[in-house]
Write an enzyme that holds these catalytic residues in place. Structure first.
Site, PDB file in Angstrom:
ATOM      1  CG  HIS A 198     -52.153  20.181  -4.396  1.00 24.96           C
ATOM      2  ND1 HIS A 198     -50.796  20.072  -4.272  1.00 24.96           N
ATOM      3  CD2 HIS A 198     -52.524  21.262  -3.670  1.00 24.96           C
ATOM      4  CE1 HIS A 198     -50.366  21.063  -3.528  1.00 24.96           C
ATOM      5  NE2 HIS A 198     -51.384  21.799  -3.152  1.00 24.96           N
ATOM      6  NE  ARG A 305     -53.881  24.288  -1.545  1.00 28.24           N
ATOM      7  CZ  ARG A 305     -54.361  23.699  -0.453  1.00 28.24           C
ATOM      8  NH1 ARG A 305     -55.647  23.580  -0.275  1.00 28.24           N
ATOM      9  NH2 ARG A 305     -53.530  23.228   0.471  1.00 28.24           N
ATOM     10  NE  ARG A 341     -51.403  29.071  -2.350  1.00 26.49           N
ATOM     11  CZ  ARG A 341     -51.224  27.792  -2.084  1.00 26.49           C
ATOM     12  NH1 ARG A 341     -50.628  27.420  -0.966  1.00 26.49           N
ATOM     13  NH2 ARG A 341     -51.680  26.857  -2.893  1.00 26.49           N
ATOM     14  CD  GLU A 440     -45.969  27.383   1.288  1.00 25.03           C
ATOM     15  OE1 GLU A 440     -46.668  26.369   1.401  1.00 25.03           O
ATOM     16  OE2 GLU A 440     -46.130  28.203   0.371  1.00 25.03           O
ATOM     17  CG  ASN A 463     -50.240  20.662   3.323  1.00 23.10           C
ATOM     18  OD1 ASN A 463     -50.517  20.211   4.426  1.00 23.10           O
ATOM     19  ND2 ASN A 463     -51.131  21.169   2.509  1.00 23.10           N
ATOM     20  CG  ASP A 464     -45.228  23.027   0.291  1.00 25.30           C
ATOM     21  OD1 ASP A 464     -44.824  21.977  -0.239  1.00 25.30           O
ATOM     22  OD2 ASP A 464     -46.048  23.781  -0.244  1.00 25.30           O
ATOM     23  NE  ARG A 474     -47.845  18.836  -0.562  1.00 23.47           N
ATOM     24  CZ  ARG A 474     -48.386  20.050  -0.608  1.00 23.47           C
ATOM     25  NH1 ARG A 474     -47.632  21.120  -0.410  1.00 23.47           N
ATOM     26  NH2 ARG A 474     -49.643  20.210  -0.805  1.00 23.47           N
ATOM     27  CB  CYS A 511     -53.828  27.540   5.565  1.00 23.02           C
ATOM     28  SG  CYS A 511     -52.285  27.853   4.697  1.00 23.02           S
TER      29      CYS A 511
HETATM   30  C1  PEP Z   1     -49.135  24.051   2.552  1.00 24.50           C
HETATM   31  O1  PEP Z   1     -48.068  23.878   1.959  1.00 24.50           O
HETATM   32  O2  PEP Z   1     -49.360  23.650   3.709  1.00 24.50           O
HETATM   33  C2  PEP Z   1     -50.249  24.743   1.884  1.00 24.50           C
HETATM   34  C3  PEP Z   1     -51.342  25.072   2.539  1.00 24.50           C
HETATM   35  O3  PEP Z   1     -50.131  24.993   0.572  1.00 24.50           O
HETATM   36  P1  PEP Z   1     -50.246  23.876  -0.568  1.00 24.50           P
HETATM   37  O4  PEP Z   1     -50.781  22.630   0.062  1.00 24.50           O
HETATM   38  O5  PEP Z   1     -51.164  24.435  -1.589  1.00 24.50           O
HETATM   39  O6  PEP Z   1     -48.862  23.760  -1.038  1.00 24.50           O
HETATM   40 MG    MG Z   2     -47.632  24.957   0.178  1.00 21.97          MG
END
Ligand code: PEP
Ligand code: MG
Length: 587
Positions: A198, A305, A341, A440, A463-464, A474, A511
């Site tokens: 993050h 977020r 979210r 995700e 990402n997840d 990740r 996203c």
């Molecule tokens: C993701 O997981 O792709 C996402 C957009 O949420 P975050 O990166 O906040 O987990």
């Molecule tokens: Mg996520």
């Protein structure tokens, strides 16, 4: 890299992993772990500084003697011993000589010279295998802090963090990154970290050049060393030569020119050459990013977020405070949408409350929608705040880390409950508030056809989704090689989600960070994505990429990619098309 007494500085290149594009040219400012740096300024009279250092040492020793006496009187000689050890540190000749040398050679104030020397000791000690020695770092910190306090107030301060600087740290948490004074920040470099952490995401959103994975940087780099950070190739260049500086100034102004050209097209539609419109929106973490969103020409916010509200205190702010933030955003973006979210805490993110014991697998633990469902009072405060904001603009809500239908139903039931409450209280809200689910977790993607009839949209959190699909953390750089957005399984899950949405009249966006990787724009468009939500700084490039592509060509590419067994081949296929249409954006 540099020794205090040492030879003339040589240009040194430290190679790390690039996580946020951009070039920064400024002196380095190193922050040691858990230890605030004093201000730094230049001094003309080195001898006077040495005297100040000597005086601070004396005052500190005196205090320690007194402390030792007091402790002895209360609980016996044993407990007072610790202060004896502290006093011995103050008499360490090597340390004193190094500080005096730093004052002389660098012309810095004494407290900063002390800090710089101590911080190197600390970092060296943190790396020794002997746990006893490692634990002694706390003692050194303690003494050093006490010493620093004993210098007394100073004025005529120049230089240091109030000037432009490149921050070098062992690691930075998302909260550190969010709290940074960005006005003076030319970039940051850390020893650990990864592309999808993050902190890296935030750096990209804010447009701060950043490099991670710079081994032993904190140990080897000294504050005030002139440097260049190259967020394109992942370099931190110390003591750059005049030639290197010249070259980087050239690159920087070239990139800025391209950036301004791209930003000038902020009013252009994100539409392909054959007329397919894509909603291009922005991801934000902080309210302060709003001007960046506006400037980028994004059509609203595709992912807000909200867990970053936790940075303000230990827990989520109350309903009215949240409503105030959401409403201001909704108003400012109207008529473009604001997709909020709900709290996504836990895992690699901020904790929502202290846990009585650490979780064995935080990524598989109490996070995302699971926390919200288990804390319905807190969840309803957030939902009511979102609903209140929906009276001021086009607001939608989406739920993170959904793994099955029960969570969707539970969350939607609470939304309905909140609606009924607000209605009876006479509070206005949008009765047609759109509800979406983040896809995700692989299980949600696999049953997307079952979820789709219950929601208005899907937003794929790659990402997840990648991390859970290929079982690769990740943020763990050791396995970064396996973390592949174009893994055939990931591509299939994305396709499956989009098709399931289409079947039930729900739209699908992406996203995750994959949405901002312009090598993959052809692939995502070809798979049928309708919305892309990316960091504000990435919006102009993604828009340009979309405007040069033909959807038909992308769709053919996606068909081919879906048949390919190898992630690298899929990446290559998509990159080839990107290279064909916008080579100038790729490097
Ligand atoms: C993701 O997981 O792709 C996402 C957009 O949420 P975050 O990166 O906040 O987990
Ligand atoms: Mg996520």
């Amino acid at each position: 890299m540099e020794s205090i007494a040492g030879t003339p500085p040589q240009e040194t290149v430290l190679q790390g992993i690039p996580v946020s594009r951009g070039i920064g040219i400024a002196p380095v400012h190193v922050i040691a772990r858990g230890f605030a740096a004093p201000e730094v300024y230049e001094v003309d009279d080195a001898e006077a500084e040495k005297v100040r250092f000597e005086a601070a040492l004396k005052r500190t020793k005196q205090q320690l003697v007194e402390l030792q006496e007091r402790i002895k009187a209360i609980s016996g000689a044993e407990d007072g011993m610790i202060f004896e050890a502290h006093q011995m540190m103050l008499e360490d000749r090597a340390m004193i000589d190094q500080v005096n040398a730093a004052i002389e050679k660098r012309g810095q104030n004494a407290e900063f010279a002390l800090y710089a020397v101590i911080q190197n000791y600390l970092e060296a000690m943190r790396r020794v295998p002997d746990p006893y020695l490692r634990e002694r770092t706390a003692d050194i910190e303690d003494v050093c802090q006490r010493l620093l306090r004993n210098f007394g107030p100073e004025d005529h301060r120049v230089g240091g963090p109030d000037e432009r600087h490149i921050l070098v740290a062992y690691d930075l948490s998302p909260s550190d990154t969010a709290a940074m004074d960005r006005r003076h920040l030319s970039g940051f470099a850390t020893e650990i970290g990864s592309v999808n952490s993050h902190t890296a995401i935030l750096a990209r959103s804010l447009g701060i050049p950043a490099v991670v994975g710079l081994q032993k940087a904190v140990l080897n780099v000294r504050t005030l060393t002139p440097a260049i950070i190259d967020g394109y190739s992942g370099k931190l260049i110390l003591h750059p030569t005049a030639e290197t500086l010249e070259r980087y100034r050239g690159i920087r102004s070239e990139k800025e020119k391209v950036r301004h050209e791209l930003e000038a097209q902020r009013d252009a539609e994100a539409v392909t050459t054959d007329g397919r419109k894509i909603t291009l929106s922005a991801n934000i973490e902080l309210f302060e990013e709003l001007p960046l969103v506006k400037n980028s020409g994004a059509r609203g916010v595709g992912l807000y977020r909200t867990e970053f509200l936790l940075l303000k205190g230990e827990q989520m702010p109350g309903e009215m405070e949240q409503a105030e933030v959401y409403s201001r955003l909704a108003k400012a973006l109207d008529p473009d949408p604001l997709i909020i979210r709900t709290l996504d805490a836990g895992g690699d993110k901020l904790p929502v409350e202290p846990l009585s014991e650490p979780e064995p697998n935080p990524f598989l633990g109490w996070r995302g929608i699971r926390v919200s469902i288990d804390r319905p009072a807190m969840f309803k405060e957030q939902l009511r705040a979102i609903l209140r904001a929906s009276a001021h603009g086009k607001v939608a809500v989406m739920f993170p880390l959904v793994s099955g239908i029960r969570e969707v139903r539970e969350a939607r039931k609470l939304v309905r409950e909140c609606m009924a409450e607000l209605k009876s209280e006479g509070v206005p809200f949008d009765e047609n508030l759109e509800t979406g689910v983040m896809i995700e977790v692989p299980s949600a993607a696999v049953i997307a056809d079952l979820i789709a009839p219950e929601v208005d949209f899907f937003s794929i959190g790659t990402n997840d989704l990648i991390q859970y699909t290929v079982a690769t953390d990740r943020v763990n750089h050791r396995v970064a090689e396996l973390y592949r957005p174009t893994h055939p399984a990931v591509i299939r899950l994305i396709k499956q989600t989009i098709d399931a949405g289409l079947g039930a009249g729900a739209w699908t966006g992406v996203c995750g960070e994959m949405a901002g990787d312009i090598r993959l724009t052809p692939l995502l468009l070809g798979l049928g994505v309708e919305e892309l939500s990316v960091g504000p700084h990435q919006v102009p490039r993604v828009r340009r990429a979309i405007r040069t592509l033909s959807h038909a060509e992308c769709a053919a590419l996606a068909d081919q990619a879906l048949k390919s067994p190898l992630s690298l081949d899929i990446l290559e296929l998509s990159t080839d098309l990107a290279r064909k249409y916008y080579p100038e954006l790729l490097d």
